[in-house]
Every structure is written in structure tokens, then in C-alpha cells.
Design an enzyme around this catalytic site. Structure first.
Site, PDB file in Angstrom:
ATOM      1  NE  ARG A 124      -2.258   1.277  -1.166  1.00 56.70           N
ATOM      2  CZ  ARG A 124      -2.996   1.123  -2.885  1.00 56.70           C
ATOM      3  NH1 ARG A 124      -3.613   0.536  -2.595  1.00 56.70           N
ATOM      4  NH2 ARG A 124      -2.318   1.572  -3.328  1.00 56.70           N
TER       5      ARG A 124
ATOM      6  CE  LYS B  75      -1.967  28.218  -3.930  1.00 56.19           C
ATOM      7  NZ  LYS B  75      -2.847  28.766  -4.803  1.00 56.19           N
TER       8      LYS B  75
ATOM      9  CE  LYS C 267       0.830  34.579  -1.605  1.00 56.36           C
ATOM     10  NZ  LYS C 267       0.823  34.080  -3.589  1.00 56.36           N
TER      11      LYS C 267
ATOM     12  CD  GLU D 255      -0.089  38.243  -5.005  1.00 57.12           C
ATOM     13  OE1 GLU D 255       0.514  36.965  -5.327  1.00 57.12           O
ATOM     14  OE2 GLU D 255      -0.732  38.467  -3.148  1.00 57.12           O
TER      15      GLU D 255
ATOM     16  CG  ASP E 143      -2.524  37.172  -6.991  1.00 55.89           C
ATOM     17  OD1 ASP E 143      -2.908  36.007  -7.410  1.00 55.89           O
ATOM     18  OD2 ASP E 143      -3.719  37.488  -6.078  1.00 55.89           O
TER      19      ASP E 143
END
Length: 286
Positions: free
Chosen positions: A104, A139, A171, A200, A221
Site C-alpha cells: 500500500r 501548495k 505577497k 506580487e 496575480d
């Protein structure tokens, strides 16, 4: 990395990932496999149930090495090779307890990393004929960042920063806290850590501010296609070598259109976040 070079799997991450996976799955021992005689040997075949880019062989091998070093694996499909539905990708032979205990966890790595590589390969193909380079993001699944970013490379994409330590990305929240684009950029430039700096921006006005402040890499963005084209024109009008990166709500359905605007980089969080695992199965044959 050149197009002909095969990415190198991160050896330490492979060992750590596998150790963690087996601790989670096998724990103190596989009580089902222990019902079988310890001296029984068997062979097994792993089948791909769909077409995909095979990725994760190092993790797969490390699982069985940890379960029983006597297990031998013979691959029929290379890392980064394309499978067909129903194709045997490898054969295994060794003590049956080790084969069943590792099944597995080994397949989990194979199905996840193959899925990332497959999606990356499809997006890279969609970018052919453009200047755009496909990038991943942070992410990623917790604890599996290096593995997933390796899979992006196997699929032909490139890696953005690995984490918060190896590049500066200013950001929206950093900019708000600093008091504006110019102030955030100045703080980054003053730090002088020889790290790449990306800022950004949310609109064309902020882009102009970033360019005026000397930005060398700007992330656009959630810009519309028209806004992306306008950003490229503004960069070119100024005659500066500034990298423009498109980001936000980009997938296989629209990545070619985004690339056609002339941006240099396209970062896609869905590469590692919205993963639909590829389907593999292992069958003991005798």
C-alpha cells in the site's frame, strides 16, 4: 535542468518520506502478513490501470527495501516514461510478507507522484511554442513537498522556491504590512541576502510601481488575459529585463491562452494541490 537531463530524486527526502509512511501504516507490525509462513516467497506484478507518466520509482523501491532487503524489483517502464492502461510497470520477487507489508505504501507514492508528473507533462505540452515556463508553488501536501516538486520536474516543469527560506516573495499581505509595494521591495533589497526577490501585484498600477522601484521579477496575480497582455507591453516598453509571472486560477483549460500573452513564467498551484491519483494495482502471481 536541460530538457535531456533526468531529474535526481532527493535521497534524504525519499528515506524520510518512506520511514514516515511505514511508521504510519505498518506501525509495530503487519498482523495480517504475519499470518503467512515466514519462509514463503512470491512474485508480484504492478499494473497501471490508465495512461500516465510513471514517477516515484525511488520511493517505491525504498519501501520494499525497508520491508525486506531480499525483495528484487525489475522495472519495465522508465521513470518519466508513459504507461498504457493495463501495462505491467514492474515485477517483484521475494518474501511474501515483505511484499504485502509494503504494497500500500509503495503504491501510494507511485499513484501520487505519477499524477503530479502526468499533469505537469500535459501543461508543458500546452506551452509548446511559447516562451512560458511552468512553475509549481508551495501548495503541496504536508511533508511531501520535495517529492511533489521532484514529480513536477519529471513531468517537464520547473520548481518555484522550495520554501520560505530560499527566496523572497512579497505577497499581498507582506505589501500591506510594509505600507506598499515600494516599501516592501526596499526592505527586501536592503536585506541583501542574495536571494531572488519576487513581488506580487494585483493590478497594472501596482505593476508600474513595482517596475519604478526596480523589481526584477513580478507576479501578476489573477490578471485577466487583457491585463496580462498589457503588463507585457508595459514591461517591453520600458526595455527592462523583468520576469513576468502569471498566477491564479490557471489550469490545463486556459494555460495556453495565458502563455500566448507573452508572460515568462506561469505558476500553477493545482499541479500539487488538486491531485487525482493515478490508478495502479499490485497482484501476487504465485
Amino acid at each position: 535542468m536541460g530538457k535531456s537531463e533526468q531529474p535526481t530524486a532527493p535521497a534524504e527526502a525519499v528515506r524520510d518520506d518512506v520511514r514516515r509512511a511505514l511508521r504510519e501504516d505498518v506501525g509495530a507490525g503487519d498482523v495480517s502478513a504475519e499470518l503467512l509462513p515466514g519462509d514463503t516467497r512470491a512474485t508480484a506484478t504492478v499494473l497501471a490501470r490508465e495512461e500516465c507518466v510513471l514517477c516515484g520509482r525511488n520511493w517505491f523501491e525504498e519501501v520494499f527495501r525497508a520491508c525486506d532487503e531480499r525483495i528484487a524489483i525489475r522495472w519495465r517502464v522508465a521513470e518519466g516514461g508513459t504507461t498504457t492502461a493495463g501495462e505491467a510497470v514492474c515485477e517483484l520477487e521475494g518474501p511474501v510478507r515483505g511484499l504485502l507489508s509494503g504494497e500500500r505504501s509503495a503504491l501510494n507514492f507511485l499513484q501520487l507522484l505519477s499524477a503530479v508528473a502526468t499533469q505537469a507533462r500535459a501543461m508543458v505540452k500546452a506551452l509548446e511554442g511559447t516562451r512560458a515556463v511552468l512553475l509549481d508553488t508551495r501548495k503541496t501536501l504536508p511533508g511531501l513537498r520535495q517529492a511533489q516538486k521532484y514529480a513536477v520536474r519529471v513531468g517537464g516543469g520547473s520548481n518555484h522556491r522550495m520554501g520560505l527560506y530560499d527566496a523572497i516573495l512579497l505577497k499581498e499581505n507582506h505589501i500591506a504590512a510594509a505600507g506598499g509595494v515600494r516599501q516592501a521591495l526596499k526592505a527586501a533589497q536592503d536585506r541583501g541576502a542574495n536571494l531572488p526577490v519576487t513581488v506580487e501585484v494585483q493590478n497594472l498600477d501596482e505593476l508600474a510601481e513595482a517596475l519604478d522601484a526596480g523589481a526584477g521579477w513580478v507576479m501578476l496575480d489573477n490578471f485577466s488575459l487583457d491585463q496580462l497582455s498589457a503588463a507585457v507591453r508595459e514591461r517591453d516598453r520600458r526595455g527592462r529585463e523583468v520576469i513576468l509571472e502569471a498566477s491564479g486560477s490557471i489550469g490545463l483549460d486556459n494555460i495556453a491562452e495565458v502563455a500566448a500573452t507573452g508572460v515568462d513564467r506561469i505558476s500553477v498551484g493545482a499541479l500539487t494541490k488538486n491531485v487525482r491519483a493515478c490508478d495502479f494495482s499490485m497482484r501476487v502471481t504465485d
